[in-house]
Design a protein around this motif. Structure first.
Motif, PDB file in Angstrom:
ATOM      1  N   LYS A 253      -6.960  -3.906 -11.657  1.00 53.76           N
ATOM      2  CA  LYS A 253      -8.012  -4.257 -10.695  1.00 53.76           C
ATOM      3  C   LYS A 253      -7.461  -4.303  -9.265  1.00 53.76           C
ATOM      4  N   THR A 254      -6.324  -4.985  -9.119  1.00 56.76           N
ATOM      5  CA  THR A 254      -5.733  -5.102  -7.784  1.00 56.76           C
ATOM      6  C   THR A 254      -5.264  -3.738  -7.291  1.00 56.76           C
ATOM      7  N   PHE A 255      -4.681  -2.977  -8.200  1.00 55.21           N
ATOM      8  CA  PHE A 255      -4.211  -1.633  -7.849  1.00 55.21           C
ATOM      9  C   PHE A 255      -5.375  -0.804  -7.287  1.00 55.21           C
ATOM     10  N   LEU A 256      -6.504  -0.877  -7.970  1.00 52.22           N
ATOM     11  CA  LEU A 256      -7.658  -0.083  -7.548  1.00 52.22           C
ATOM     12  C   LEU A 256      -8.173  -0.536  -6.182  1.00 52.22           C
ATOM     13  N   SER A 257      -8.219  -1.845  -5.964  1.00 51.15           N
ATOM     14  CA  SER A 257      -8.688  -2.279  -4.632  1.00 51.15           C
ATOM     15  C   SER A 257      -7.662  -1.925  -3.561  1.00 51.15           C
ATOM     16  N   ASN A 258      -6.381  -1.896  -3.918  1.00 46.13           N
ATOM     17  CA  ASN A 258      -5.364  -1.460  -2.951  1.00 46.13           C
ATOM     18  C   ASN A 258      -5.538   0.010  -2.571  1.00 46.13           C
ATOM     19  N   CYS A 259      -5.910   0.834  -3.565  1.00 44.55           N
ATOM     20  CA  CYS A 259      -6.172   2.258  -3.277  1.00 44.55           C
ATOM     21  C   CYS A 259      -7.245   2.375  -2.203  1.00 44.55           C
TER      22      CYS A 259
ATOM     23  N   LEU B 130       0.804  -1.216   0.000  1.00 48.41           N
ATOM     24  CA  LEU B 130       0.000   0.000   0.000  1.00 48.41           C
ATOM     25  C   LEU B 130       0.840   1.270   0.000  1.00 48.41           C
ATOM     26  N   GLN B 131       2.101   1.142   0.356  1.00 47.73           N
ATOM     27  CA  GLN B 131       2.987   2.308   0.264  1.00 47.73           C
ATOM     28  C   GLN B 131       3.137   2.731  -1.199  1.00 47.73           C
ATOM     29  N   ASP B 132       3.106   1.744  -2.092  1.00 46.50           N
ATOM     30  CA  ASP B 132       3.311   2.033  -3.525  1.00 46.50           C
ATOM     31  C   ASP B 132       2.007   2.158  -4.296  1.00 46.50           C
ATOM     32  N   GLU B 133       0.980   1.421  -3.827  1.00 48.68           N
ATOM     33  CA  GLU B 133      -0.245   1.390  -4.614  1.00 48.68           C
ATOM     34  C   GLU B 133      -1.369   2.069  -3.845  1.00 48.68           C
ATOM     35  N   ASN B 134      -1.591   3.342  -4.154  1.00 47.26           N
ATOM     36  CA  ASN B 134      -2.657   4.090  -3.487  1.00 47.26           C
ATOM     37  C   ASN B 134      -3.132   5.215  -4.409  1.00 47.26           C
ATOM     38  N   PHE B 135      -4.156   5.936  -3.956  1.00 50.78           N
ATOM     39  CA  PHE B 135      -4.734   6.964  -4.830  1.00 50.78           C
ATOM     40  C   PHE B 135      -3.694   8.019  -5.258  1.00 50.78           C
ATOM     41  N   ASP B 136      -2.716   8.270  -4.408  1.00 53.76           N
ATOM     42  CA  ASP B 136      -1.697   9.269  -4.762  1.00 53.76           C
ATOM     43  C   ASP B 136      -0.801   8.814  -5.905  1.00 53.76           C
ATOM     44  N   THR B 137      -0.587   7.517  -6.008  1.00 53.45           N
ATOM     45  CA  THR B 137       0.317   7.023  -7.055  1.00 53.45           C
ATOM     46  C   THR B 137      -0.450   6.513  -8.273  1.00 53.45           C
TER      47      THR B 137
END
Ligand SMILES: [Zn+2]
Length: 327
Positions: free
Chosen positions: A196-202, A135-142
């Motif tokens: 898909k995974t990126f979005l759920s991680n956000c 989640l440090q790398d995959e979030n709404f900011d990134t």
């Protein structure tokens, strides 16, 4: 998976730390008030001596004297509050401070674990190990739209991958914003590597930051865990199921990559159904087409999903490959 003794102690220690921390803050505040409004020292002494009397009367069963004492304490407290406010302090400046007012930072309400304890347990057992680093790398900011093309058009819907991801991104933001007030679920489907995974991680990151309990599982891990609880001899099985059924958000990633059999099919229904009944949100992502979903997991599961989930299809080229090419 349930808390072992040392994990349990770890959580209890955090409560002790919270209590100590808040007591220190309160002590400092009290000192501030005493320095600025010395009359308060005297009032506090009176209040505490009246409280002792009050406790004695309570033991003696003297109801009249008790209400009289209460009234005196109330008046003195009011007097104290007025003096403090006049000196520029907030009226509740000397009230006890709690991170969780529900259990007063004890972790328990009437011998039942408080929601904050359950969250701490889930955090310790699942969230920290499974997902926090990602989640440090995959979030709404990134999150970036630049991997999605306007030219890549899905022949079935006629929409470009850019416009689909914009809508999905918007839905994800709404999901987070309304999480406390609306019961929502997401079903993300589409080809491999479309985010898909990126979005759920956000979403996971936002909700964890807002102190919600989030469990992330790949489908494989989920069924593995459910199998251990069903067939294992572990006494903690019920507790583990309870976490899966009851956490604020459950993410089931990559549904369809597990080896599907009658056990996984029935467990998926159970899990989805139970969480709908409890109005707990779930996000499922899969590479499977909807047709394959129905064939693999039965119509009743599929119909629970379609009637309770927002269905989002993501399209595009494999972003993992694109990222490599563009960097
Ligand atoms: Zn609590």
């Amino acid at each position: 998976m349930a808390l072992n003794n040392s994990q349990y102690d770890t959580i209890l220690r955090t409560y002790e730390q919270k209590q100590l921390h808040n007591r220190n803050i309160l002590d400092k505040r009290q000192q501030n008030v005493y320095n600025k409004v010395p009359e308060v020292v005297f009032i506090n002494e009176q209040i505490s001596s009246l409280s002792v009397k009050q406790a004695r009367k309570l033991l003696e069963g003297d109801a009249n004297a008790l209400s009289e004492l209460r009234e005196q304490v109330r008046l003195l407290s009011k007097q104290k509050e007025d003096l403090m406010v006049q000196a520029g302090f907030p009226a509740d400046y000397l009230e006890p401070i709690y991170d969780c007012p529900d259990c007063k930072d004890t972790g328990y309400i009437n011998n039942q674990k408080c929601h904050c304890f359950r969250k701490a347990a889930i955090d310790l057992l699942y969230t920290q190990s499974n997902v926090k680093n990602i989640l440090q790398d995959e979030n709404f900011d990134t999150f970036s739209f630049r991997y999605y093309s306007e030219n890549h058009v899905d022949p079935k819907t006629g929409r470009s991958s850019l416009s689909t991801i914009k809508k999905a991104h918007q839905t994800a933001l709404e999901f987070v914003d309304t999480f406390n007030t609306e019961f929502r679920n997401l079903f993300l489907y589409g080809d491999t590597g479309v985010g898909k995974t990126f979005l759920s991680n956000c979403i996971a990151k936002e909700l964890i930051d807002k102190s919600h309990s989030v469990i992330y599982f790949t489908a494989h891990e989920l069924f593995d865990t459910l199998a251990k609880s069903k067939f294992g001899k572990d006494e903690s099985a019920d507790e583990m199921n309870e976490h899966i059924f009851d956490c604020d958000l459950l993410i089931i990633d990559d549904l369809g990559t597990e080896l599907a059999n009658s056990f996984t099919v029935s467990q998926l229904f159970l899990c989805i159904n139970e969480r709908i009944l409890r109005r707990k949100s779930t996000i499922i992502s899969t590479n499977l087409s909807l047709e394959t979903m129905v064939n693999t997991y039965s119509e009743r599961t599929f119909s629970r999903i379609t009637s309770n989930y927002t269905m989002l299809k993501l399209t595009g080229d494999d972003i993992r490959i694109k990222k490599k090419l563009m960097n």
